[in-house]
Write a protein that holds these residues in place. Structure first.
Motif, PDB file in Angstrom:
ATOM      1  N   LEU A  84      -9.884 -18.423  -2.510  1.00 38.81           N
ATOM      2  CA  LEU A  84      -8.670 -17.851  -3.089  1.00 38.81           C
ATOM      3  C   LEU A  84      -8.960 -16.566  -3.855  1.00 38.81           C
ATOM      4  CD1 LEU A  84      -5.625 -18.064  -3.877  1.00 38.81           C
ATOM      5  CD2 LEU A  84      -6.387 -19.372  -5.884  1.00 38.81           C
ATOM      6  N   LEU A  85      -9.983 -16.579  -4.706  1.00 40.50           N
ATOM      7  CA  LEU A  85     -10.145 -15.538  -5.715  1.00 40.50           C
ATOM      8  C   LEU A  85     -11.136 -14.434  -5.360  1.00 40.50           C
ATOM      9  CD1 LEU A  85     -10.215 -17.891  -8.822  1.00 40.50           C
ATOM     10  CD2 LEU A  85      -8.268 -16.571  -7.963  1.00 40.50           C
ATOM     11  N   SER A 103      -4.077  -6.372  -3.418  1.00 41.60           N
ATOM     12  CA  SER A 103      -3.562  -7.074  -2.243  1.00 41.60           C
ATOM     13  C   SER A 103      -3.404  -8.564  -2.516  1.00 41.60           C
ATOM     14  CB  SER A 103      -4.489  -6.850  -1.051  1.00 41.60           C
ATOM     15  OG  SER A 103      -5.751  -7.478  -1.255  1.00 41.60           O
ATOM     16  N   LEU A 104      -4.217  -9.110  -3.425  1.00 42.82           N
ATOM     17  CA  LEU A 104      -4.152 -10.538  -3.716  1.00 42.82           C
ATOM     18  C   LEU A 104      -3.002 -10.889  -4.647  1.00 42.82           C
ATOM     19  CD1 LEU A 104      -5.327 -13.422  -3.641  1.00 42.82           C
ATOM     20  CD2 LEU A 104      -6.853 -12.741  -5.523  1.00 42.82           C
ATOM     21  N   PHE A 105      -2.820 -10.122  -5.716  1.00 43.45           N
ATOM     22  CA  PHE A 105      -1.805 -10.458  -6.717  1.00 43.45           C
ATOM     23  C   PHE A 105      -0.521  -9.698  -6.440  1.00 43.45           C
ATOM     24  CE2 PHE A 105      -5.947 -10.870  -8.908  1.00 43.45           C
ATOM     25  CZ  PHE A 105      -5.916 -12.248  -9.101  1.00 43.45           C
ATOM     26  N   VAL A 106       0.549 -10.449  -6.216  1.00 41.71           N
ATOM     27  CA  VAL A 106       1.841  -9.824  -5.945  1.00 41.71           C
ATOM     28  C   VAL A 106       2.260  -8.951  -7.124  1.00 41.71           C
ATOM     29  CG1 VAL A 106       4.279 -10.269  -5.508  1.00 41.71           C
ATOM     30  CG2 VAL A 106       2.529 -11.662  -4.367  1.00 41.71           C
ATOM     31  N   ASP A 107       2.032  -9.434  -8.347  1.00 43.09           N
ATOM     32  CA  ASP A 107       2.323  -8.653  -9.554  1.00 43.09           C
ATOM     33  C   ASP A 107       0.992  -8.290 -10.216  1.00 43.09           C
ATOM     34  OD1 ASP A 107       3.204  -7.508 -11.905  1.00 43.09           O
ATOM     35  OD2 ASP A 107       4.651  -9.091 -12.381  1.00 43.09           O
ATOM     36  N   TRP A 108       0.341  -7.258  -9.676  1.00 48.79           N
ATOM     37  CA  TRP A 108      -0.971  -6.864 -10.199  1.00 48.79           C
ATOM     38  C   TRP A 108      -0.889  -6.404 -11.648  1.00 48.79           C
ATOM     39  CZ3 TRP A 108      -3.084  -2.528 -12.385  1.00 48.79           C
ATOM     40  CH2 TRP A 108      -4.476  -2.495 -12.486  1.00 48.79           C
ATOM     41  N   GLU A 109       0.170  -5.708 -12.002  1.00 45.50           N
ATOM     42  CA  GLU A 109       0.285  -5.180 -13.363  1.00 45.50           C
ATOM     43  C   GLU A 109       0.280  -6.302 -14.387  1.00 45.50           C
ATOM     44  OE1 GLU A 109       1.998  -4.120 -10.789  1.00 45.50           O
ATOM     45  OE2 GLU A 109       1.286  -2.040 -10.634  1.00 45.50           O
ATOM     46  N   GLN A 110       1.000  -7.392 -14.118  1.00 42.95           N
ATOM     47  CA  GLN A 110       1.019  -8.505 -15.067  1.00 42.95           C
ATOM     48  C   GLN A 110      -0.341  -9.187 -15.116  1.00 42.95           C
ATOM     49  OE1 GLN A 110       3.511  -9.455 -17.289  1.00 42.95           O
ATOM     50  NE2 GLN A 110       1.751 -10.608 -18.060  1.00 42.95           N
ATOM     51  N   ASP A 170       1.964 -15.431  -8.336  1.00 39.70           N
ATOM     52  CA  ASP A 170       2.060 -15.376  -6.880  1.00 39.70           C
ATOM     53  C   ASP A 170       0.806 -14.736  -6.301  1.00 39.70           C
ATOM     54  OD1 ASP A 170       4.573 -16.525  -6.889  1.00 39.70           O
ATOM     55  OD2 ASP A 170       5.624 -14.598  -6.905  1.00 39.70           O
ATOM     56  N   TYR A 171       0.182 -15.431  -5.342  1.00 43.96           N
ATOM     57  CA  TYR A 171      -1.027 -14.959  -4.680  1.00 43.96           C
ATOM     58  C   TYR A 171      -0.700 -14.679  -3.218  1.00 43.96           C
ATOM     59  CZ  TYR A 171      -3.284 -16.986  -8.792  1.00 43.96           C
ATOM     60  OH  TYR A 171      -3.648 -17.291 -10.076  1.00 43.96           O
ATOM     61  N   ARG A 172      -1.151 -13.542  -2.725  1.00 42.91           N
ATOM     62  CA  ARG A 172      -0.916 -13.150  -1.337  1.00 42.91           C
ATOM     63  C   ARG A 172      -2.217 -13.337  -0.564  1.00 42.91           C
ATOM     64  NH1 ARG A 172       0.002  -8.338  -2.316  1.00 42.91           N
ATOM     65  NH2 ARG A 172       2.252  -8.289  -2.637  1.00 42.91           N
ATOM     66  N   HIS A 173      -2.366 -14.497   0.088  1.00 44.60           N
ATOM     67  CA  HIS A 173      -3.621 -14.779   0.784  1.00 44.60           C
ATOM     68  C   HIS A 173      -3.498 -14.372   2.251  1.00 44.60           C
ATOM     69  CE1 HIS A 173      -7.074 -16.946   2.424  1.00 44.60           C
ATOM     70  NE2 HIS A 173      -7.550 -16.942   1.192  1.00 44.60           N
ATOM     71  N   PRO A 174      -4.472 -13.684   2.791  1.00 38.80           N
ATOM     72  CA  PRO A 174      -4.352 -13.166   4.159  1.00 38.80           C
ATOM     73  C   PRO A 174      -4.271 -14.243   5.227  1.00 38.80           C
ATOM     74  CG  PRO A 174      -6.582 -12.842   3.318  1.00 38.80           C
ATOM     75  CD  PRO A 174      -5.747 -13.276   2.162  1.00 38.80           C
TER      76      PRO A 174
END
Length: 281
Positions: free
Chosen positions: A139-140, A167-174, A228-232
């Motif tokens: 995952l990480l 690409s992994l974190f939908v809300d990278w800023e948070q 939210d995680y965006r996993h390929p």
């Protein structure tokens, strides 16, 4: 950077958030040289002299009382996490002890290994992955060697490997703000950790995003976060990360990632577990 300037930096960041009218004062002059409340506006509201408050921001009042800190927290409208952080920063002024090297307890490693259906990782006070199971690896940080001697640091990944982290974190800023809040919390508890201050100095130098966010000094206990995680391989999953600490943790904790039962995220996490199991040696 730490520990002498930490309290002042935090107080200034919170002064900057408030306008005079927020605390019942007249806006006064139209153009103000600095954002937020001036020291001479804040000090009387907190019941202290301007000179005393100035020395406090300069790290020259190590014996500040809890009553004064509570009064400042009230005027600055700090939430519970920020108020606790303020008190810890004040204690930093009284203690400059170096901390012991961080070592993973065998029991913590066994706890991580006991999780087989959900990602789990032991996290150090600097954000190092001290131990992880294969689901957490998938995952990480699947681009890292699972069995390698060097384990990743999640803050370095998020700020220095941004192609992957964005690409992994939908809300990278948070996620980035939460990373900094994690380091803020660790610094307030372990101000003598030279590796921690070195990490912050490194990231301040190498990452413009880190440098900008650090000046805001976000605060959070980071105990339970839904993200939210965006996993390929399996798509977007909403997972809750629960950080489990023990009283003698030395800043370490175990983070367990879970999906809400009966949701598409749970099914995708189950699918990821199947893929990991199939690929395991």
């Amino acid at each position: 950077m730490y520990p002498s300037s930490a309290l002042g930096e935090f107080l200034r960041s919170r002064r900057a958030r408030l306008r005079p009218e927020d605390v019942g004062l007249s806006p006064g002059v139209r153009h103000r040289r600095v954002a937020g409340l001036r020291r001479e506006e804040l000090a009387p509201l907190a019941g202290v002299s301007v000179g005393y408050y100035t020395r406090l921001e300069q790290g020259q009042s190590p014996n500040v009382s809890d009553e004064v800190l509570d009064s400042l927290a009230r005027v600055l409208r700090l939430d519970d996490d920020e108020k606790g952080h303020l008190h810890r920063l004040a204690r930093v002024l009284r203690s400059r002890e170096r901390v012991k090297p961080e070592r993973l307890r065998p029991g913590i490693r066994m706890m991580v290994d006991s999780f087989t259906d959900v990602p789990a990782v032991a996290v150090g006070r600097r954000g190092d992955f001290l131990a992880w199971n294969r689901l957490a690896h998938a995952l990480l940080a699947p681009h890292w060697d699972f069995d390698g001697d060097e384990k990743p640091n999640f803050v370095r990944i998020d700020f220095l490997e941004t192609d992957f982290s964005r690409s992994l974190f939908v809300d990278w800023e948070q996620k980035a703000r939460d990373d900094i809040a994690y380091l803020e919390g660790s610094l307030s508890r372990f101000p003598g950790d030279e590796g921690l201050t070195a990490l912050i100095e490194e990231l301040t130098t190498l990452s413009p995003e880190f440098r900008a966010l650090w000046t805001e000094h976000p605060v959070s206990n980071c105990a339970s976060i839904s993200r939210d995680y965006r996993h390929p391989d399996v798509g977007v999953m909403t997972l809750t990360a629960e950080l489990l600490r023990t009283p003698d943790d030395e800043g370490q904790g175990v983070t367990v990632f879970q999906a809400e039962p009966g949701t598409p995220s749970q099914e995708r996490l189950r699918r990821l577990a199947e893929l990991v199991a199939a690929a395991a040696p």
